[in-house]
Design an enzyme around this catalytic site. Sequence first.
Site, short mmCIF file in Angstrom:
data_model
loop_
_atom_site.label_atom_id
_atom_site.label_comp_id
_atom_site.label_asym_id
_atom_site.label_seq_id
_atom_site.Cartn_x
_atom_site.Cartn_y
_atom_site.Cartn_z
N HIS A 3 12.66 20.86 13.61
CA HIS A 3 12.30 22.26 13.32
C HIS A 3 12.30 22.47 11.81
O HIS A 3 13.15 21.92 11.11
CB HIS A 3 13.33 23.21 13.94
CG HIS A 3 13.19 24.61 13.43
ND1 HIS A 3 12.30 25.51 13.96
CD2 HIS A 3 13.78 25.25 12.36
CE1 HIS A 3 12.36 26.65 13.28
NE2 HIS A 3 13.26 26.51 12.31
N ASN B 238 9.25 17.58 20.11
CA ASN B 238 8.66 17.25 18.80
C ASN B 238 9.69 17.06 17.70
O ASN B 238 9.40 17.15 16.52
CB ASN B 238 7.58 18.28 18.42
CG ASN B 238 8.14 19.69 18.29
OD1 ASN B 238 9.35 19.89 18.39
ND2 ASN B 238 7.27 20.65 18.06
N THR C 115 2.70 21.49 15.06
CA THR C 115 3.64 21.71 16.17
C THR C 115 3.41 20.71 17.31
O THR C 115 4.36 20.15 17.85
CB THR C 115 3.45 23.16 16.70
OG1 THR C 115 3.68 24.06 15.62
CG2 THR C 115 4.41 23.45 17.84
N PHE D 69 7.18 29.10 27.61
CA PHE D 69 8.06 27.93 27.45
C PHE D 69 9.42 28.30 26.84
O PHE D 69 10.25 27.42 26.61
CB PHE D 69 7.37 26.86 26.59
CG PHE D 69 6.89 27.35 25.25
CD1 PHE D 69 7.74 27.44 24.16
CD2 PHE D 69 5.56 27.74 25.08
CE1 PHE D 69 7.30 27.89 22.94
CE2 PHE D 69 5.11 28.21 23.85
CZ PHE D 69 5.99 28.29 22.78
N GLU E 245 17.13 32.05 9.07
CA GLU E 245 17.62 30.86 9.79
C GLU E 245 18.82 30.24 9.08
O GLU E 245 19.79 29.81 9.72
CB GLU E 245 16.48 29.86 9.98
CG GLU E 245 15.44 30.40 10.96
CD GLU E 245 14.21 29.53 11.12
OE1 GLU E 245 13.40 29.83 12.02
OE2 GLU E 245 14.02 28.56 10.34
N ARG F 299 6.26 14.33 12.80
CA ARG F 299 5.84 14.43 14.22
C ARG F 299 4.70 13.49 14.52
O ARG F 299 4.63 12.91 15.62
CB ARG F 299 5.47 15.88 14.55
CG ARG F 299 6.67 16.81 14.65
CD ARG F 299 6.23 18.25 14.72
NE ARG F 299 7.32 19.19 14.95
CZ ARG F 299 7.22 20.50 14.72
NH1 ARG F 299 6.09 21.02 14.26
NH2 ARG F 299 8.25 21.29 14.96
N TYR G 107 15.22 31.18 18.30
CA TYR G 107 13.80 31.22 18.68
C TYR G 107 13.36 32.62 19.15
O TYR G 107 12.39 32.73 19.89
CB TYR G 107 13.53 30.19 19.79
CG TYR G 107 13.33 28.78 19.29
CD1 TYR G 107 12.39 28.49 18.29
CD2 TYR G 107 14.05 27.70 19.82
CE1 TYR G 107 12.19 27.20 17.84
CE2 TYR G 107 13.84 26.41 19.37
CZ TYR G 107 12.91 26.16 18.38
OH TYR G 107 12.70 24.87 17.93
N ARG H 287 7.14 21.87 5.88
CA ARG H 287 6.27 21.98 7.06
C ARG H 287 5.19 20.90 7.04
O ARG H 287 4.78 20.40 8.08
CB ARG H 287 5.62 23.36 7.11
CG ARG H 287 6.58 24.51 7.28
CD ARG H 287 6.96 24.78 8.70
NE ARG H 287 5.85 25.20 9.52
CZ ARG H 287 5.95 25.59 10.80
NH1 ARG H 287 7.15 25.61 11.39
NH2 ARG H 287 4.91 25.94 11.49
P1 GDP Z 1 7.02 24.99 15.07
O1 GDP Z 1 7.34 26.05 14.06
O2 GDP Z 1 5.99 24.01 14.60
O3 GDP Z 1 8.25 24.29 15.57
O4 GDP Z 1 6.33 25.73 16.32
P2 GDP Z 1 6.63 27.17 16.99
O5 GDP Z 1 7.53 27.99 16.15
O6 GDP Z 1 5.31 27.74 17.37
O7 GDP Z 1 7.35 26.77 18.36
C1 GDP Z 1 8.72 26.41 18.36
C2 GDP Z 1 8.88 25.21 19.27
O8 GDP Z 1 8.51 25.57 20.59
C3 GDP Z 1 7.97 24.03 18.93
O9 GDP Z 1 8.48 23.20 17.92
C4 GDP Z 1 7.88 23.32 20.26
O10 GDP Z 1 9.02 22.48 20.47
C5 GDP Z 1 7.93 24.47 21.25
N1 GDP Z 1 6.58 24.80 21.67
C6 GDP Z 1 5.61 25.42 20.95
N2 GDP Z 1 4.48 25.55 21.65
C7 GDP Z 1 4.74 25.00 22.88
C8 GDP Z 1 3.99 24.83 24.07
O11 GDP Z 1 2.82 25.21 24.14
N3 GDP Z 1 4.62 24.22 25.12
C9 GDP Z 1 5.91 23.81 25.04
N4 GDP Z 1 6.47 23.21 26.11
N5 GDP Z 1 6.65 23.94 23.95
C10 GDP Z 1 6.08 24.53 22.87
MG MG Z 2 8.33 27.86 14.25
#
Ligand code: GDP
Ligand code: MG
Length: 162
Positions: A126, A123, A102, A68, A137, A113, A60, A96
Amino acid sequence: MVQDQEAHAAEMERTFIAIKPDGVQRGLISEIIARFERKGFKLVAIKLVIPSKSFAQQHYHDLKERPFFDGLCDFLSSGPVLAMVWEGEGVIKYGRKLIGATDPQKSEPGTIRGDLAVGVGRNIIHGSDGLETAKDEISLWFKPEELTSYTSNQEKWVYGVN
Ligand code: GDP
Ligand code: MG
């Protein structure tokens, strides 16, 4: 439409998909795999691993400035993750789509989701968000020899390859 082998091979993509510890603990592995499998995508690598916190931080790394980030990395390393590589035409973008937004509150019903999760921090899944991320990745999570290469029996029916 009948596609020739070469055109078909050129369209193939691979994406990294992981069922996070909440999805594994909630018994959703088969439900999630079934959705990718039924669509016609091909599983080329799979393993169950408990990533270390530093590994989670690497995975990440793009999010390290986000508030977060620490909690997210603690969570990803808190239990088994089902790491997979799926192959198919358009699998990165469509993967996706199968996953949904997300924030599960904003994910459409019918998505993974949308149907199976409620909170953004839990959620369940990934998926890589683009070609470069997918490559990075896949190589972070898998050794080259863990990636299989085979012709699925379904391919001519899924794609119409001659
Ligand atoms: P994804 O690609 O849809 O998984 O989303 P991102 O890459 O933006 O974020 C990675 C992961 O971080 C997400 O799947 C969530 O589990 C977590 N995440 C993202 N935004 C938030 C947030 O605003 N709050 C919290 N607690 N977790 C978040
Ligand atoms: Mg992501």
